[in-house]
Design an enzyme around this catalytic site. Structure first.
Site, mmCIF file in Angstrom:
data_model
loop_
_atom_site.group_PDB
_atom_site.id
_atom_site.type_symbol
_atom_site.label_atom_id
_atom_site.label_comp_id
_atom_site.label_asym_id
_atom_site.label_seq_id
_atom_site.Cartn_x
_atom_site.Cartn_y
_atom_site.Cartn_z
ATOM 1 C CD GLU A 185 2.582 10.709 -2.727
ATOM 2 O OE1 GLU A 185 1.949 9.666 -2.939
ATOM 3 O OE2 GLU A 185 2.135 11.844 -2.973
ATOM 4 C CD GLU A 242 2.362 5.245 -2.699
ATOM 5 O OE1 GLU A 242 2.334 6.477 -2.768
ATOM 6 O OE2 GLU A 242 1.454 4.594 -2.121
ATOM 7 C CE LYS A 283 -0.201 11.480 -0.564
ATOM 8 N NZ LYS A 283 -0.475 11.792 -1.964
ATOM 9 C CG HIS A 338 -1.391 2.911 -4.687
ATOM 10 N ND1 HIS A 338 -2.715 3.250 -4.599
ATOM 11 C CD2 HIS A 338 -0.697 4.077 -4.632
ATOM 12 C CE1 HIS A 338 -2.833 4.561 -4.517
ATOM 13 N NE2 HIS A 338 -1.620 5.088 -4.529
ATOM 14 N NE ARG A 339 -3.438 5.706 -1.580
ATOM 15 C CZ ARG A 339 -4.566 6.379 -1.781
ATOM 16 N NH1 ARG A 339 -5.614 6.150 -1.026
ATOM 17 N NH2 ARG A 339 -4.648 7.317 -2.704
ATOM 18 C CG ASP A 356 0.557 8.013 0.603
ATOM 19 O OD1 ASP A 356 0.993 8.561 -0.415
ATOM 20 O OD2 ASP A 356 -0.253 7.052 0.577
ATOM 21 C CG HIS A 396 -3.488 9.103 0.684
ATOM 22 N ND1 HIS A 396 -4.461 10.052 0.430
ATOM 23 C CD2 HIS A 396 -2.780 8.980 -0.467
ATOM 24 C CE1 HIS A 396 -4.364 10.451 -0.817
ATOM 25 N NE2 HIS A 396 -3.347 9.830 -1.397
ATOM 26 C CG ASP A 439 -5.255 0.441 -5.445
ATOM 27 O OD1 ASP A 439 -4.303 1.085 -4.962
ATOM 28 O OD2 ASP A 439 -6.276 0.987 -5.915
HETATM 29 O O1 G3P Z 1 2.689 6.673 -5.968
HETATM 30 C C1 G3P Z 1 1.731 7.365 -6.606
HETATM 31 C C2 G3P Z 1 0.454 7.632 -5.902
HETATM 32 O O2 G3P Z 1 0.475 7.090 -4.627
HETATM 33 C C3 G3P Z 1 0.163 9.076 -5.860
HETATM 34 O O3 G3P Z 1 -1.163 9.357 -5.603
HETATM 35 O O4 G3P Z 1 -3.006 10.067 -4.180
HETATM 36 O O5 G3P Z 1 -2.425 7.681 -4.265
HETATM 37 O O6 G3P Z 1 -0.956 9.278 -3.093
HETATM 38 P P1 G3P Z 1 -1.908 9.075 -4.233
HETATM 39 CA CA CA Z 2 0.820 7.924 -2.550
#
Ligand code: G3P
Ligand code: CA
Length: 244
Positions: free
Chosen positions: A109, A34, A111, A7-8, A36, A49, A229
């Protein structure tokens, strides 16, 4: 087998949405990352993000109000102050270049929930085509109008509906908007949702799964992927389940 998405990037040990975090994810053995995407003033796809620069960089204000040449000067290492390499804001194309060296899947993602970022879908899809990454990317968003638009532009690409509320039969919703996947907040996930999504051919990738007990449960349920994460812990749990 449940895929493990960082995640990120590997954001537990490196600054989120930087090449340092993406490289760390690859080194840990993650199946995917993942990230953003926001749009700059001059229409570049910046990997960050928040709509604003303030939390994760030494810049101020909205990403959309700055040109890329200005954002390229910033540091995005925020709380990881001792790191010195790969800690700027990347462009999506920088991440795609790095993906030539590996087999990582990229969950992009969009945004575009706060600002519409007109033209973002076209730009992302053009870049995917340029790199021939059709089978290596997922386009996700909380903005489902954007997802259906992306589907119209490129029906061969997988779109994924992000959501954080208790949708009823979300696999049916995914089918209705032609999404190939659902990306639910972990608190909304139930075993029957995982099973039904899988049975209906809808990928399910809950976020953000950082508790070991939840990782184990999702892997044992045959979830398509988990977004975490801490991919290293998720991978070791997956290994222990597979070895059993
Ligand atoms: O992939 C899901 C997640 O990244 C969405 O929430 O706020 O971390 O971008 P957020
Ligand atoms: Ca995200």
């Amino acid at each position: 087998m449940t895929a493990i998405f960082a995640h990120r990037g590997f954001s537990a040990i490196a600054p989120e949405n930087t090449m340092a975090a993406f490289r760390a994810a690859e080194e840990a053995g993650a199946d995917g990352i993942e990230l953003d995407v926001q749009l700059t003033k001059d229409g570049r796809l910046a990997v960050i993000h928040d709509e604003k620069l303030d939390r994760t960089t030494n810049g101020r204000g909205f990403v959309k109000d700055w040109e890329w040449k200005e954002l390229a000067q910033l540091e995005a290492k925020y709380k990881f102050s001792t790191l010195t390499r790969d800690t700027g804001i990347p462009l999506l194309e920088d991440v795609f270049e790095w993906m030539r060296e590996n087999e990582i899947i990229c969950n992009i993602e969009l945004k575009n929930n706060e600002f519409p970022y007109v033209g973002m879908e076209e730009k992302v899809i053009r870049l995917i085509r340029q790199f021939n990454y059709e089978s290596r990317v997922i386009i996700s968003s909380f903005n489902h109008y954007s997802l259906t638009y992306a589907y119209q532009l490129a029906p061969d690409l997988e779109t994924a509906a992000l959501y954080s509320s208790h949708l009823y039969m979300p696999w049916k919703y995914a089918e209705a908007i032609r999404a190939g996947a659902i990306h639910p907040h972990i608190r909304t996930v139930k075993s029957e949702i995982i099973r039904s999504a899988v049975e209906h051919g809808i990928q399910i990738r809950p976020y953000t799964v950082n508790k070991e007990k939840q990782m184990k449960w999702l892997i044992e349920e045959g979830c398509s992927a988990i977004v975490t994460d801490d991919p290293r812990t998720a991978l070791s749990i997956r290994d222990s389940i597979l070895d059993f």
